[in-house]
Design an enzyme around this catalytic site. Sequence first.
Site, PDB file in Angstrom:
ATOM      1  N   SER A 135      -4.093  13.081  -4.439  1.00 34.50           N
ATOM      2  CA  SER A 135      -5.435  12.312  -3.677  1.00 34.50           C
ATOM      3  C   SER A 135      -6.473  13.219  -3.555  1.00 34.50           C
ATOM      4  CB  SER A 135      -4.887  11.911  -2.324  1.00 34.50           C
ATOM      5  OG  SER A 135      -5.831  11.217  -1.670  1.00 34.50           O
ATOM      6  N   THR A 148      -2.701   4.519  -0.341  1.00 38.01           N
ATOM      7  CA  THR A 148      -2.911   4.513  -1.947  1.00 38.01           C
ATOM      8  C   THR A 148      -1.453   4.132  -2.328  1.00 38.01           C
ATOM      9  OG1 THR A 148      -3.478   5.673  -3.555  1.00 38.01           O
ATOM     10  CG2 THR A 148      -2.384   7.107  -2.075  1.00 38.01           C
ATOM     11  N   LYS A 171      -0.341  -0.043  -0.928  1.00 38.28           N
ATOM     12  CA  LYS A 171      -1.435  -1.131  -0.555  1.00 38.28           C
ATOM     13  C   LYS A 171      -1.211  -2.553  -0.602  1.00 38.28           C
ATOM     14  CE  LYS A 171      -5.045   1.397  -3.142  1.00 38.28           C
ATOM     15  NZ  LYS A 171      -6.126   1.352  -4.032  1.00 38.28           N
ATOM     16  N   ASP A 221     -12.235  -0.634  -1.453  1.00 38.29           N
ATOM     17  CA  ASP A 221     -12.846  -0.704  -2.849  1.00 38.29           C
ATOM     18  C   ASP A 221     -13.805  -1.464  -3.332  1.00 38.29           C
ATOM     19  OD1 ASP A 221     -10.764   1.460  -3.570  1.00 38.29           O
ATOM     20  OD2 ASP A 221      -9.209   0.246  -3.908  1.00 38.29           O
ATOM     21  N   GLY A 279      -4.104  -3.653  -9.662  1.00 38.20           N
ATOM     22  CA  GLY A 279      -4.687  -3.623  -8.371  1.00 38.20           C
ATOM     23  C   GLY A 279      -6.229  -3.259  -8.210  1.00 38.20           C
ATOM     24  N   ALA A 280      -6.687  -2.488  -9.123  1.00 40.83           N
ATOM     25  CA  ALA A 280      -8.212  -2.226  -8.917  1.00 40.83           C
ATOM     26  C   ALA A 280      -8.942  -3.320  -9.485  1.00 40.83           C
ATOM     27  CB  ALA A 280      -8.439  -0.852  -9.644  1.00 40.83           C
TER      28      ALA A 280
HETATM   29  P1  NAP Z   1      -2.402  -0.510 -11.828  1.00 40.44           P
HETATM   30  O1  NAP Z   1      -2.535  -1.841 -10.653  1.00 40.44           O
HETATM   31  O2  NAP Z   1      -1.211   0.093 -12.470  1.00 40.44           O
HETATM   32  O3  NAP Z   1      -3.143  -1.413 -13.216  1.00 40.44           O
HETATM   33  C1  NAP Z   1      -3.466  -0.993 -14.207  1.00 40.44           C
HETATM   34  C2  NAP Z   1      -3.652  -2.115 -15.228  1.00 40.44           C
HETATM   35  O4  NAP Z   1      -3.959  -1.456 -16.460  1.00 40.44           O
HETATM   36  C3  NAP Z   1      -2.724  -3.063 -15.415  1.00 40.44           C
HETATM   37  O5  NAP Z   1      -3.261  -4.498 -15.498  1.00 40.44           O
HETATM   38  C4  NAP Z   1      -1.754  -2.567 -16.695  1.00 40.44           C
HETATM   39  O6  NAP Z   1      -1.403  -3.630 -17.380  1.00 40.44           O
HETATM   40  C5  NAP Z   1      -3.203  -2.230 -17.562  1.00 40.44           C
HETATM   41  N1  NAP Z   1      -2.833  -1.050 -18.547  1.00 40.44           N
HETATM   42  C6  NAP Z   1      -1.871  -0.058 -18.145  1.00 40.44           C
HETATM   43  N2  NAP Z   1      -1.965   0.820 -19.416  1.00 40.44           N
HETATM   44  C7  NAP Z   1      -2.308  -0.190 -20.581  1.00 40.44           C
HETATM   45  C8  NAP Z   1      -2.598  -0.200 -21.932  1.00 40.44           C
HETATM   46  N3  NAP Z   1      -1.962   0.918 -22.530  1.00 40.44           N
HETATM   47  N4  NAP Z   1      -3.045  -0.921 -22.433  1.00 40.44           N
HETATM   48  C9  NAP Z   1      -3.309  -2.326 -21.990  1.00 40.44           C
HETATM   49  N5  NAP Z   1      -3.400  -2.310 -20.643  1.00 40.44           N
HETATM   50  C10 NAP Z   1      -2.993  -1.376 -19.932  1.00 40.44           C
HETATM   51  O7  NAP Z   1      -3.715   0.710 -11.349  1.00 40.44           O
HETATM   52  P2  NAP Z   1      -4.752   0.458 -10.558  1.00 40.44           P
HETATM   53  O8  NAP Z   1      -4.497   0.733  -9.181  1.00 40.44           O
HETATM   54  O9  NAP Z   1      -5.561  -0.865 -10.794  1.00 40.44           O
HETATM   55  O10 NAP Z   1      -5.746   1.483 -11.344  1.00 40.44           O
HETATM   56  C11 NAP Z   1      -6.269   1.596 -12.516  1.00 40.44           C
HETATM   57  C12 NAP Z   1      -7.176   2.375 -12.808  1.00 40.44           C
HETATM   58  O11 NAP Z   1      -8.386   2.419 -12.260  1.00 40.44           O
HETATM   59  C13 NAP Z   1      -6.650   3.794 -12.911  1.00 40.44           C
HETATM   60  O12 NAP Z   1      -7.046   4.672 -13.875  1.00 40.44           O
HETATM   61  C14 NAP Z   1      -7.421   4.496 -11.437  1.00 40.44           C
HETATM   62  O13 NAP Z   1      -7.557   5.720 -11.461  1.00 40.44           O
HETATM   63  C15 NAP Z   1      -8.580   3.725 -11.323  1.00 40.44           C
HETATM   64  N6  NAP Z   1      -8.953   3.475 -10.024  1.00 40.44           N
HETATM   65  C16 NAP Z   1     -10.222   4.168  -9.665  1.00 40.44           C
HETATM   66  C17 NAP Z   1     -10.812   4.235  -8.559  1.00 40.44           C
HETATM   67  C18 NAP Z   1     -12.091   4.679  -7.986  1.00 40.44           C
HETATM   68  O14 NAP Z   1     -12.272   4.772  -6.969  1.00 40.44           O
HETATM   69  N7  NAP Z   1     -12.661   5.250  -8.961  1.00 40.44           N
HETATM   70  C19 NAP Z   1     -10.189   3.093  -7.532  1.00 40.44           C
HETATM   71  C20 NAP Z   1      -9.016   2.609  -7.698  1.00 40.44           C
HETATM   72  C21 NAP Z   1      -8.299   2.536  -9.158  1.00 40.44           C
HETATM   73  P3  NAP Z   1      -0.152  -4.151 -16.989  1.00 40.44           P
HETATM   74  O15 NAP Z   1      -0.333  -4.918 -15.933  1.00 40.44           O
HETATM   75  O16 NAP Z   1       0.419  -4.990 -18.278  1.00 40.44           O
HETATM   76  O17 NAP Z   1       1.073  -3.295 -17.077  1.00 40.44           O
END
Ligand code: NAP
Length: 292
Positions: free
Chosen positions: A19, A66, A70, A106, A134-135
């Site tokens: 984090s 985190t 969440k 977020d 989630g994002a």
């Molecule tokens: P998450 O809940 O695990 O969701 C990830 C999503 O991406 C899911 O829909 C997953 O699909 C999809 N995915 C993963 N690998 C894939 C692939 N190879 N091909 C196609 N789809 C794929 O994660 P999250 O919390 O939403 O976070 C996602 C990203 O956002 C991360 O990189 C995180 O670091 C970033 N983020 C940034 C911030 C910021 O403040 N900048 C805040 C939050 C998150 P499935 O559902 O089918 O597995």
Amino acid sequence: MITGKTKLLGVIGYPVGHSLSPVMHNAAIAHLALDYVYLPLPIEPQNLEVAIAGLAAVDVVGFSVTIPHKQAIIPLLSEITPLAQAIGAVNTVSRKNNQWEGTNTDIVGFIHPLQTTYKQDWSQKIAVILGNGGAARAVVAGCHQLGFAEIHVVGRNLEKLKDFQQSWEDSPIGDTLQVHTWDKLTQLIPQADLLVNTTPIGMYPNVDDSPVSVDEMTNLQLGAIAYDLIYIPQPTKFLQYAQQQGAIAIDGLEMLVQQGVAALKIWLQQDNIPVDVMRQALRQHLGLENRC
Ligand code: NAP
């Protein structure tokens, strides 16, 4: 300096060692010369309930949430804001009247660059969002708040996409939301005024990957906005390809900073949060301080 009166803030997650929140929040606290400290609090899922009771017992002022807590935290809170309710996830908890209240910052973080630097009338615009995790939920809610005419979410798993759509059924967000499998991406890209990557594809160390190929990206409109939630590397391949097409690129660092600013405003009950100090602390920590 930690004193006998130092007030406690922190981030709960498991693991929590990755984090970046302690870096930016402690930089802000030091700048404001406040007697607070922000700690990493690794809490295994099976210990969540007892840990939350413990945080109340030691009078913690508030904490960030985190992965993987969440959603799991929601039943342990006395109140959650309508925004967090709509998103279905809490990333910020504060102590109010001896009770825990949860919200989600977020969404504020995500929309901040779109409401400030790139402000415009979004009511005729189309958003295409890659990923349905989630994002993506905060991004969908954010696009709805900005007033997008259409919001398209693209995912790889049809069942998860259906669940995603269904979860917004009773919300006005559902009226503007459509979900698609990945094979529809080629048709959607030319329509996108805003193209958002919420998948981890292209994140360090897989820096040569992109959720959109260079060929697919050639159909992106000139002047469209490509927004990657990833903040390392900068820029990602996704943003590089988009910029080659004349698109505006936004990376995930500002979202990270702004969701933290929104959380600190809640905990400290004050509006003067040193956003530049927080951004600079993160850039320095990530080795980006000499880059523009
Ligand atoms: P998450 O809940 O695990 O969701 C990830 C999503 O991406 C899911 O829909 C997953 O699909 C999809 N995915 C993963 N690998 C894939 C692939 N190879 N091909 C196609 N789809 C794929 O994660 P999250 O919390 O939403 O976070 C996602 C990203 O956002 C991360 O990189 C995180 O670091 C970033 N983020 C940034 C911030 C910021 O403040 N900048 C805040 C939050 C998150 P499935 O559902 O089918 O597995």
